[in-house]
Every structure is written in C-alpha cells, then in structure tokens.
Scaffold this motif. Structure first.
Motif, PDB file in Angstrom:
ATOM      1  N   HIS A  96       7.729  16.777  -2.466  1.00 49.82           N
ATOM      2  CA  HIS A  96       7.159  15.327  -3.418  1.00 49.82           C
ATOM      3  C   HIS A  96       6.507  15.617  -3.155  1.00 49.82           C
ATOM      4  O   HIS A  96       6.751  14.699  -2.100  1.00 49.82           O
ATOM      5  N   SER A  97       5.346  14.778  -4.232  1.00 46.81           N
ATOM      6  CA  SER A  97       4.128  14.203  -3.619  1.00 46.81           C
ATOM      7  C   SER A  97       4.310  13.027  -4.772  1.00 46.81           C
ATOM      8  O   SER A  97       4.516  13.635  -6.213  1.00 46.81           O
ATOM      9  N   SER A  98       3.242  11.716  -4.581  1.00 39.83           N
ATOM     10  CA  SER A  98       3.364  10.707  -5.392  1.00 39.83           C
ATOM     11  C   SER A  98       2.035  11.190  -5.882  1.00 39.83           C
ATOM     12  O   SER A  98       1.650  10.513  -7.131  1.00 39.83           O
ATOM     13  N   ALA A 330       3.385   0.878   5.634  1.00 39.36           N
ATOM     14  CA  ALA A 330       2.011   0.217   6.523  1.00 39.36           C
ATOM     15  C   ALA A 330       0.660   0.419   6.371  1.00 39.36           C
ATOM     16  O   ALA A 330      -0.319  -0.212   5.688  1.00 39.36           O
ATOM     17  N   ILE A 331       0.698   2.138   5.974  1.00 37.28           N
ATOM     18  CA  ILE A 331      -0.537   2.641   5.453  1.00 37.28           C
ATOM     19  C   ILE A 331      -1.223   2.267   4.020  1.00 37.28           C
ATOM     20  O   ILE A 331      -2.463   1.781   4.015  1.00 37.28           O
ATOM     21  N   THR A 332      -0.206   1.336   3.524  1.00 39.51           N
ATOM     22  CA  THR A 332      -1.137   1.164   1.886  1.00 39.51           C
ATOM     23  C   THR A 332      -1.201  -0.563   1.911  1.00 39.51           C
ATOM     24  O   THR A 332      -1.687  -1.171   1.138  1.00 39.51           O
ATOM     25  N   ASN A 371       2.206   8.874   0.767  1.00 40.89           N
ATOM     26  CA  ASN A 371       3.320   9.194  -0.162  1.00 40.89           C
ATOM     27  C   ASN A 371       4.033   8.333   0.118  1.00 40.89           C
ATOM     28  O   ASN A 371       5.425   9.067   0.883  1.00 40.89           O
ATOM     29  N   GLU A 372       4.282   7.301  -0.875  1.00 44.06           N
ATOM     30  CA  GLU A 372       5.579   6.611  -1.220  1.00 44.06           C
ATOM     31  C   GLU A 372       7.232   7.614  -1.322  1.00 44.06           C
ATOM     32  O   GLU A 372       8.413   6.852  -1.352  1.00 44.06           O
ATOM     33  N   ALA A 373       6.411   8.965  -2.178  1.00 43.43           N
ATOM     34  CA  ALA A 373       7.943  10.248  -2.448  1.00 43.43           C
ATOM     35  C   ALA A 373       8.467  10.208  -1.508  1.00 43.43           C
ATOM     36  O   ALA A 373       9.370  10.683  -1.254  1.00 43.43           O
ATOM     37  N   LEU A 374       7.742  10.077   0.111  1.00 45.16           N
ATOM     38  CA  LEU A 374       8.803  10.986   1.370  1.00 45.16           C
ATOM     39  C   LEU A 374       8.843   9.999   2.309  1.00 45.16           C
ATOM     40  O   LEU A 374       8.138   9.643   3.070  1.00 45.16           O
ATOM     41  N   PRO A 375       9.972   8.979   2.101  1.00 45.24           N
ATOM     42  CA  PRO A 375       9.707   7.988   3.109  1.00 45.24           C
ATOM     43  C   PRO A 375       9.870   8.758   4.090  1.00 45.24           C
ATOM     44  O   PRO A 375      11.258   8.830   4.566  1.00 45.24           O
ATOM     45  N   ASP A 376       8.945   8.161   5.167  1.00 44.35           N
ATOM     46  CA  ASP A 376       9.034   8.503   6.531  1.00 44.35           C
ATOM     47  C   ASP A 376       9.075   7.147   7.672  1.00 44.35           C
ATOM     48  O   ASP A 376       7.812   6.702   7.475  1.00 44.35           O
TER      49      ASP A 376
END
Ligand code: NAD
Ligand code: 44H
Length: 500
Positions: A96-98, A330-332, A371-376
């Motif tokens: 999954h990639s945004s 955080a990173i955004t 990548n917000e599609a991959l919530p870590d």
C-alpha cells in the motif's frame, strides 16, 4: 497476483478462503516444494520480506528451484501458528502506497510450508536443520533473541543461554539450535548450512557468528573451531517497513481479493535485501529477483541504519514527546519535516559515504515515512529506544564528534525522549509508557545523566554529549518542543518549501 483498483465489494458470507483462492490461482505446486530454509522468528517482518522474496522466487523459477520452501520455527509465541495453520500457512500480503499510481496490490504468499513451535518440537526442528535439503538457516528474532550484552557480545549469564549450555541437545534459544544442528551436520560429515541474520543489528552476521562461537566454545572448543573454519554467517541489510497489525488490515484481502485472511500482512511496495555473498553451500539465485549480492555491505548499512533507522528513532523520540501517534503524522508537520531534513544533513556530514549517494536515499526515505496509507505507530518505533541509541545513534555521535559536526540536532530527540520517559507523559500530559528495558527506564527516572543511560561512560565524547543534552532538555522545557524544533532549524533550508 491480483491487482484490482476498484474491486466489487463482496458480502462477508461470500468471501473465499485463502486456501481456496490459492487452489484456483496457484503460481507453483506447493505439494512439490521442498524445505531448503529453516527460519527462526516468523513474525511480521519475515512474512513481509523474506517469505515474500522467496515466494516471488518460486513463482519465477522452474521445478529445479522448487527446493527453497521455508519451515518457520517459533520459539516464543504460538500465535502465528494458531492463526496460520488453519489456512495451511498461506496468507495475503498487501502493498500500500500513498504515492504510487497503483496504490493497493494484494497477493497470496505460498513460500511457507509449515511453522512449528521449536520448544514443543525441538528434535523435529534439529533434524530438519540437519537434513540434506536444508542449506540456509535464517533469523528475524529481534535483538532480544540474540541475548547480547551492551557491547553486542553473548550474555552467558542470560538464563535461556545458561539453560542451553547445560542442555545443549534440547536447546531453547536460536543460538542453541544453530550450534546443536551444526554439531549434527559435522558428525554426519555434511556441509554446514549458511546462517543469515535478517535482524536490524549492525553487521548482524558478524554479531551472530561471535555469539555462536562464544556459545560453542563453552560447550566444546573443537566444535567452535569447526564452526569458525567451516560455517559462514553473511552480513545482511534488510529493509521494508512492516508495521504492527492494525484492525483494518483484514479489509484489504476482503476488498481486493474477496478472501477472509486470519493473518494478513500490509506493507509498503519498497523492499531491499542486501546479502554478503559468502555461502558454504547452495543458495537461491537471488540476484535474478532483485536481491543485491555483494562482497561488502558497508555502504548499504550506513545508508539504511543512519538515514532510515536512526531517523526513524529520532522522529519517534520527538513524536512521543509531542503526543503524536503515527510516524506519517509527525513527518508531515512542517516543524518536524524541516528539522528532519536538517538532521539528515548533519548525519550525512558525519557519515563516511559520498554526499551524492545520500541525497537520493534521503528523499526516498522522507517519502516512505510520509506514506499515510501505511500507519506505523510511534510506539513501535520508540520501543527499546535505549538499545537503539546504542545501535543506531551512538555511532553517528561518535562520527559527528570526530568530524567536528555539531551534535546539537542529533541530541535533541534523545532529550525529548528522556523527558517523555522521565515524566511518563507527552508535553500535553498524555500518558506515555516506554516499552524499554526496565533498567534503562529506572535509570532515566532516577535522573541519570545521558552518557550513563547511553552507556557512554569513559568515552572521549562523554562531556560534550552530556552538555549538549542538558542544554536540549532546558530548551525543550523552556520553549516547548515545536518551538525548539523551529529554533534548532534556524539558518537551514529556510528559503526552501517544506514539502510533506
Ligand atoms: N517490522 C519492520 O518494519 C522491520 C523491518 C526491518 C527489519 N526488522 C527486524 O525484524 C525483526 C523482527 O521484527 P518484526 O517486526 O517481525 O517483529 P515481530 O514482533 O512481528 O516478530 C518477532 C519475531 O521474533 C520472535 N522472537 C521475539 N523474541 C524472541 C526471542 N527472545 N527468541 C526467539 N524468537 C524471538 C517472535 O516470536 C516473533 O516470531 C527485528 O529485529 C526488526 O529489527 C523489522
Ligand atoms: O527494527 P528496529 O526496532 O531496530 O527499528 C525500528 C524501525 O526503524 C525498523 O523496524 C524499520 O521499520 C525497518 O528497519 C525498515 O526496514
């Protein structure tokens, strides 16, 4: 592989089973698969990385190569076995990639033939490892599974290791299994298997070899000599972000493949596997499927451990103090993004790798982390930070010191994390309970100086590190985290647009 951008929704009663889907669309004959690999630690990363790579390998290769099936061995938990056994160790993997056009892609992974509990089936596992079809033993058992002290040497006082030293033929640790199986192979005049650590440890193969030899030496010095002379432990660099399980994970196989999966994996499209090419016997022709075989992993390790893992830890340290739950959140944030870019610049200046090599890598990492599609979760990344300071951050501090690069930004996240652990809260008072070794938590809460917590006693850099950290702690407490990030970013990249 099924790739459906807008799949029809299917009522849950009509969802197929993973085994049923495999039967319809199998890419290779699993009944013909042999076990060539025994893998310890069949956790999420293994299922998102090595098992995926081997699956693609099996799908591409002819019947000759259908000998690289995997037998997983779990030493700590029964959970993966319980969930995967009813679906014959098949599971779905969703990429999954945004940012990519094809945002979602799901497939069924078939490379795992079985997973067994090594404590219940010790003899079965040892004989599997000693069998002639097995050429590789691979590991993703986390740093804790190696039972190392803070200098990355085997901790012989550890109770599991002590048990195995007393009972070498019924081991409970991965090290114990490796040594006993190598002994059996030696006694049967067989070639030893190659042991590949795929854990995030600096020069993981060297660390594993040292631990194996230290253990073997205590059991039988001749066996240790045999292992030293005949067995190999290539270093590897592994990369793919595989977050902790989210409740929503099962939606992907439901929606994309119309199957019900009890143990789905969701990950990013990116993966990297760099392997030092020193094998004792047979190995898959990995270079045909995107694996980097090399004589020297050093530059790859610098890039991965510094620009991804250390940066990951830095952001997580700041984020837990700021009360932010997910890495991409955080990173955004502009303050985090600019600070991270400057921090990466400092790391690049401290790292003995040509600057041009770092540039592209740094940009790619920033993209992957947003990548917000991959919530870590910041919780996953900030777990065991005390250990990660030793393996990821301390080497950067050492190089920064010797190359006269400012440590100011490198220390700031550590100070933010110390405050969160000390106060057991984020800046705004949300509870934060560090998942870390208790001794580190206790030391921090008792106000130990940073060098003590980081294990930097008697280092040349101790005083500088302590002073920088005290200053950073004062700055965060006086100005708050976000303002401090801005202040520490002054003078750098100010005219650039900060992109998320
Ligand atoms: N998740 C990622 O994004 C990622 C990426 C690259 C590397 N890694 C590395 O992979 C390793 C595993 O991470 P994960 O995300 O799969 O975690 P996980 O918790 O999903 O799996 C960990 C596995 O190790 C086993 N294990 C834990 N402690 C053990 C011990 N003392 N002895 C033997 N086995 C033990 C667990 O039973 C489980 O099978 C870590 O070293 C991590 O650094 C993870
Ligand atoms: O695996 P750790 O705990 O050493 O570090 C946490 C993350 O930085 C790490 O798991 C990354 O997600 C991974 O290394 C990406 O390949």
């Amino acid at each position: 592989m099924v790739n459906l951008l807008k799949p029809p929704s299917v009522p849950s009663s009509r969802l197929a089973t993973v085994t049923g889907l495999w039967r319809q669309h199998s890419l290779y004959d699993r009944r013909a698969l042999k076990t060539g690999i025994v893998h310890f630690g069949p956790g999420r990363f293994f299922r998102g990385h090595l098992a995926y790579i081997i699956h693609n390998y099996l799908a591409q290769k002819d019947s000759q190569e259908q000998r690289w099936g995997i037998c997983g061995v779990s030493l700590k938990s029964q959970q993966t076995i319980t969930r995967l056994k009813p679906q014959r160790f098949l599971y779905t993997l969703t990429k999954h990639s945004s940012c990519a056009q094809n945002r979602e892609e799901a497939q069924v992974i078939g490379s795992i033939r079985e997973i067994v509990n090594g404590r219940d089936k010790c003899e079965y596992v040892l004989e599997k490892m000693a069998s002639s079809s097995v050429h590789l033993v691979t590991l993703t058992i986390t740093q804790g599974g190696y039972h190392l002290d803070k200098n990355f040497n085997l901790d012989t006082a550890n109770e599991d290791i002590a048990h195995d030293l007393q009972n070498p033929s019924i081991p409970t640790t991965a090290i114990g299994f490796i040594v006993e199986a190598l002994r059996r192979r030696r006694d049967r005049s067989m070639t030893p298997f190659t042991t590949l650590s795929c854990d995030n440890l600096p020069r993981n193969g060297d660390i594993l070899q040292k631990a194996v030899l230290a253990y073997a030496e205590l059991i039988d010095p001749q066996l240790a000599e045999y292992i030293r002379d005949n067995a190999t432990f290539p270093n590897t660099v592994v990369d793919r972000i595989v977050p902790q399980e989210q409740e929503s994970d099962s939606n992907y196989p439901n929606r994309l493949l119309q199957v019900r999966d009890r143990a789905p994996i969701v990950t990013e499209p990116f993966w990297q596997f760099v392997v030092e090419d020193k094998f004792t016997g047979d190995r898959p022709k990995w270079e045909d499927t995107g694996v980097t075989m090399t004589s020297d992993i050093t530059p790859f390790l610098y890039m991965k451990s510094r620009f991804l893992n250390a940066v990951h830890s830095f952001i997580a340290c700041l984020a837990v103090r700021a009360g932010i739950e997910y890495m991409h959140e955080a990173i955004t944030l502009p303050e985090f993004n600019l600070f991270t870019r400057l921090l990466m610049d400092d790391i690049a200046a401290a790292t003995p790798v040509p600057r041009e090599m770092c540039e592209q890598y740094m940009e790619q990492v920033l993209l992957r982390l947003s990548n917000e599609a991959l919530p870590d979760t910041t919780e996953r990344i900030s777990s065991e930070t005390a250990r990660k300071v030793g393996k990821y951050i301390f080497p950067i501090l050492q190089d920064a010191y010797s190359r006269k690069v400012s440590m100011k930004r490198i220390i700031l996240p550590v100070a933010a994390w110390l405050l969160a652990v000390r106060e057991e809260a984020s800046e705004s008072g949300q509870p934060y309970h560090a998942k870390d070794t208790q001794s580190a938590i206790t030391a921090i809460q008792e106000g130990a100086v940073i060098s003590g917590i980081l294990g930097l006693e008697n280092c040349e850099q101790t005083e500088v590190v302590d002073n920088e950290c005290q200053q950073a702690l004062r700055d965060i407490q006086t100005h708050g985290l976000l303002t401090t990030l801005k202040n520490y970013s002054e003078g750098g990249l100010l005219n650039e647009t900060v992109s998320a």
